[in-house]
Motif scaffolding. Structure first.
Motif, PDB file in Angstrom:
ATOM      1  N   GLY A 123     -29.365  39.311  -0.150  1.00 26.44           N
ATOM      2  CA  GLY A 123     -28.084  39.396  -0.842  1.00 26.44           C
ATOM      3  C   GLY A 123     -27.555  38.085  -1.371  1.00 26.44           C
ATOM      4  O   GLY A 123     -26.405  38.002  -1.813  1.00 26.44           O
ATOM      5  N   GLN A 124     -28.385  37.026  -1.342  1.00 25.37           N
ATOM      6  CA  GLN A 124     -27.913  35.709  -1.779  1.00 25.37           C
ATOM      7  C   GLN A 124     -28.601  35.223  -3.061  1.00 25.37           C
ATOM      8  O   GLN A 124     -28.519  34.045  -3.394  1.00 25.37           O
ATOM      9  CB  GLN A 124     -28.131  34.685  -0.651  1.00 25.37           C
ATOM     10  CG  GLN A 124     -27.288  34.970   0.578  1.00 25.37           C
ATOM     11  CD  GLN A 124     -27.430  33.878   1.637  1.00 25.37           C
ATOM     12  OE1 GLN A 124     -27.677  32.715   1.332  1.00 25.37           O
ATOM     13  NE2 GLN A 124     -27.281  34.270   2.893  1.00 25.37           N
ATOM     14  N   ASN A 125     -29.265  36.125  -3.781  1.00 22.43           N
ATOM     15  CA  ASN A 125     -29.942  35.754  -5.030  1.00 22.43           C
ATOM     16  C   ASN A 125     -30.820  34.521  -4.825  1.00 22.43           C
ATOM     17  O   ASN A 125     -30.756  33.552  -5.575  1.00 22.43           O
ATOM     18  CB  ASN A 125     -28.918  35.493  -6.143  1.00 22.43           C
ATOM     19  CG  ASN A 125     -28.110  36.732  -6.464  1.00 22.43           C
ATOM     20  OD1 ASN A 125     -28.666  37.822  -6.607  1.00 22.43           O
ATOM     21  ND2 ASN A 125     -26.794  36.583  -6.558  1.00 22.43           N
ATOM     22  N   SER A 126     -31.653  34.582  -3.824  1.00 23.84           N
ATOM     23  CA  SER A 126     -32.461  33.435  -3.415  1.00 23.84           C
ATOM     24  C   SER A 126     -33.621  33.155  -4.357  1.00 23.84           C
ATOM     25  O   SER A 126     -34.144  32.035  -4.372  1.00 23.84           O
ATOM     26  CB  SER A 126     -33.017  33.674  -2.006  1.00 23.84           C
ATOM     27  OG  SER A 126     -33.927  34.775  -2.023  1.00 23.84           O
ATOM     28  N   GLY A 127     -34.047  34.159  -5.103  1.00 20.11           N
ATOM     29  CA  GLY A 127     -35.255  33.999  -5.911  1.00 20.11           C
ATOM     30  C   GLY A 127     -36.534  34.190  -5.117  1.00 20.11           C
ATOM     31  O   GLY A 127     -37.629  34.035  -5.657  1.00 20.11           O
ATOM     32  N   GLU A 129     -39.004  36.663  -3.496  1.00 18.95           N
ATOM     33  CA  GLU A 129     -39.274  38.077  -3.716  1.00 18.95           C
ATOM     34  C   GLU A 129     -39.218  38.895  -2.437  1.00 18.95           C
ATOM     35  O   GLU A 129     -38.730  40.029  -2.441  1.00 18.95           O
ATOM     36  CB  GLU A 129     -40.642  38.259  -4.391  1.00 18.95           C
ATOM     37  CG  GLU A 129     -40.683  37.872  -5.852  1.00 18.95           C
ATOM     38  CD  GLU A 129     -40.909  36.379  -6.090  1.00 18.95           C
ATOM     39  OE1 GLU A 129     -40.901  35.604  -5.097  1.00 18.95           O
ATOM     40  OE2 GLU A 129     -41.119  35.980  -7.256  1.00 18.95           O
ATOM     41  N   TYR A 131     -37.395  38.335   0.161  1.00 16.22           N
ATOM     42  CA  TYR A 131     -35.987  38.510   0.493  1.00 16.22           C
ATOM     43  C   TYR A 131     -35.413  39.682  -0.309  1.00 16.22           C
ATOM     44  O   TYR A 131     -34.638  40.499   0.203  1.00 16.22           O
ATOM     45  CB  TYR A 131     -35.198  37.252   0.147  1.00 16.22           C
ATOM     46  CG  TYR A 131     -35.253  36.115   1.136  1.00 16.22           C
ATOM     47  CD1 TYR A 131     -36.342  35.907   1.956  1.00 16.22           C
ATOM     48  CD2 TYR A 131     -34.189  35.217   1.232  1.00 16.22           C
ATOM     49  CE1 TYR A 131     -36.394  34.844   2.839  1.00 16.22           C
ATOM     50  CE2 TYR A 131     -34.219  34.149   2.110  1.00 16.22           C
ATOM     51  CZ  TYR A 131     -35.324  33.968   2.910  1.00 16.22           C
ATOM     52  OH  TYR A 131     -35.351  32.910   3.786  1.00 16.22           O
ATOM     53  N   ALA A 132     -35.774  39.739  -1.592  1.00 14.23           N
ATOM     54  CA  ALA A 132     -35.257  40.793  -2.468  1.00 14.23           C
ATOM     55  C   ALA A 132     -35.689  42.177  -1.987  1.00 14.23           C
ATOM     56  O   ALA A 132     -34.930  43.154  -2.104  1.00 14.23           O
ATOM     57  CB  ALA A 132     -35.714  40.556  -3.901  1.00 14.23           C
ATOM     58  N   GLU A 135     -33.383  43.107   0.753  1.00 17.19           N
ATOM     59  CA  GLU A 135     -32.092  43.462   0.181  1.00 17.19           C
ATOM     60  C   GLU A 135     -32.140  44.867  -0.434  1.00 17.19           C
ATOM     61  O   GLU A 135     -31.202  45.657  -0.286  1.00 17.19           O
ATOM     62  CB  GLU A 135     -31.694  42.446  -0.874  1.00 17.19           C
ATOM     63  CG  GLU A 135     -30.361  42.731  -1.545  1.00 17.19           C
ATOM     64  CD  GLU A 135     -30.020  41.700  -2.612  1.00 17.19           C
ATOM     65  OE1 GLU A 135     -29.043  41.943  -3.344  1.00 17.19           O
ATOM     66  OE2 GLU A 135     -30.719  40.675  -2.706  1.00 17.19           O
ATOM     67  N   HIS A 136     -33.221  45.167  -1.125  1.00 18.91           N
ATOM     68  CA  HIS A 136     -33.365  46.496  -1.717  1.00 18.91           C
ATOM     69  C   HIS A 136     -33.280  47.576  -0.642  1.00 18.91           C
ATOM     70  O   HIS A 136     -32.604  48.612  -0.833  1.00 18.91           O
ATOM     71  CB  HIS A 136     -34.703  46.601  -2.448  1.00 18.91           C
ATOM     72  CG  HIS A 136     -35.036  48.008  -2.859  1.00 18.91           C
ATOM     73  ND1 HIS A 136     -34.522  48.589  -3.997  1.00 18.91           N
ATOM     74  CD2 HIS A 136     -35.818  48.953  -2.261  1.00 18.91           C
ATOM     75  CE1 HIS A 136     -34.959  49.834  -4.089  1.00 18.91           C
ATOM     76  NE2 HIS A 136     -35.752  50.072  -3.055  1.00 18.91           N
TER      77      HIS A 136
END
Length: 295
Positions: A123-127, A129, A131-132, A135-136
């Motif tokens: 949720g922190q727009n880390s860049g 993948e 992590y994303a 979040e998804h």
């Protein structure tokens, strides 16, 4: 919402977090159904010896997941993006697909509480993948209206017993090799405590349903971490900042993670509040003293 001793299905049961959660639940007298691919593995046999019921299945086999969910009241879900020793695009895609499958089937089976172990940084727009992907799945849980608790653990203390293990140099100094700037505090947690928080959530659902909880037990800079290891070993110690490019040669996703740590240090968590919920929450010196770590 009932709060009896109905069975908890632990997905990822033979991994570090799954084993810790299973043990914490068993210590609290809860019934544990450990979802395993190979019941003959050493980790599966150890869980069975401790009192868990082994449920054999594969996350790529929907029928086996559905069968494991049938008769379970709640679920602990931890997924990995690893393929071998590396994080790959295929592994990330598989994690996301498997997570959606479990969530869909949990919704359809009427599971009363799902505890999902995500990670801090989602949720922190880390860049990053992977992590994303976490979040998804957090968002997917919410969209499917699953009664849930999301845990966001930080960097594992247990990593210092494996791929981030301090090493002795030629002078007899203990060296912590870590791709984090010396001035940046790194939040840490023991895997044991991830399991403890998961068990708290699963045994006290009224207090934890609907919460997203970042969890840590300590926050130290690399030199402070090295000093803790030196103190435990009775040796001089220092930290060394590994260049990000050296990490990238090993694993692009891990390099992105450490770059994110360096560019956007995490905010300090309220460790006192977390310790109030879980009084045995370990700081790094306690983990060193209780884990049997040796140089």
């Amino acid at each position: 919402m009932s709060n009896d001793n109905g069975p908890v299905l632990v997905i990822g049961a033979t991994g570090q977090q799954g084993r810790a959660t299973s043990r914490a639940l068993l210590e609290k007298g809860r019934q544990v159904r450990a979802f395993v691919r190979n019941p003959e593995s050493a980790a599966a046999k150890a869980l069975a010896a401790e009192g868990a019921e082994l449920v054999v299945g594969d996350l790529d086999d929907e029928a086996s997941v559905k069968a494991a969910l049938d008769g379970s009241r709640s679920v602990f879900l931890m997924l990995t993006m690893m393929e071998g020793v590396n994080i790959t695009a295929a592994g990330i895609a598989a994690e996301q697909r498997r997570g959606e499958t479990v969530i869909d089937l949990a919704r359809d089976s009427g599971i009363e509480h799902l505890v999902y172990s995500s990670l801090r940084g989602a949720g922190q727009n880390s860049g990053v993948e992977y992590y994303a992907a976490k979040e998804h799945l957090e968002d997917y849980l919410t969209a499917q209206r699953i009664p849930a608790t999301i845990l966001r653990p930080v960097f594992f203390m247990d990593n210092f017993a494996s791929f981030n293990r301090p090493v002795l140099d030629d002078s007899g100094t203990l060296v912590l090799n870590l791709a984090v700037r010396a001035d940046i505090p790194l939040s840490l947690i023991s895997v044991r405590d991830i399991g403890a928080f998961a068990a708290l959530a699963l045994t006290r659902p009224r207090e934890y349903l609907g919460r997203t909880l970042s969890i840590a037990g300590d926050r130290l800079t690399p030199p402070q971490i090295a000093a803790a290891f030196g103190g435990a070993a009775g040796l001089p110690a220092r930290s060394f900042q590994v260049p990000i490019e050296a990490v990238r040669a090993f694993d692009e996703q891990v390099a992105k993670m450490f770059a994110f740590f360096n560019e956007r240090p995490d905010e300090e968590l309220d460790l006192a509040a977390l310790r109030a919920e879980h009084p045995d929450l370990q700081d790094l010196p306690t983990w060193l003293a209780t884990s049997g770590w040796r140089p």
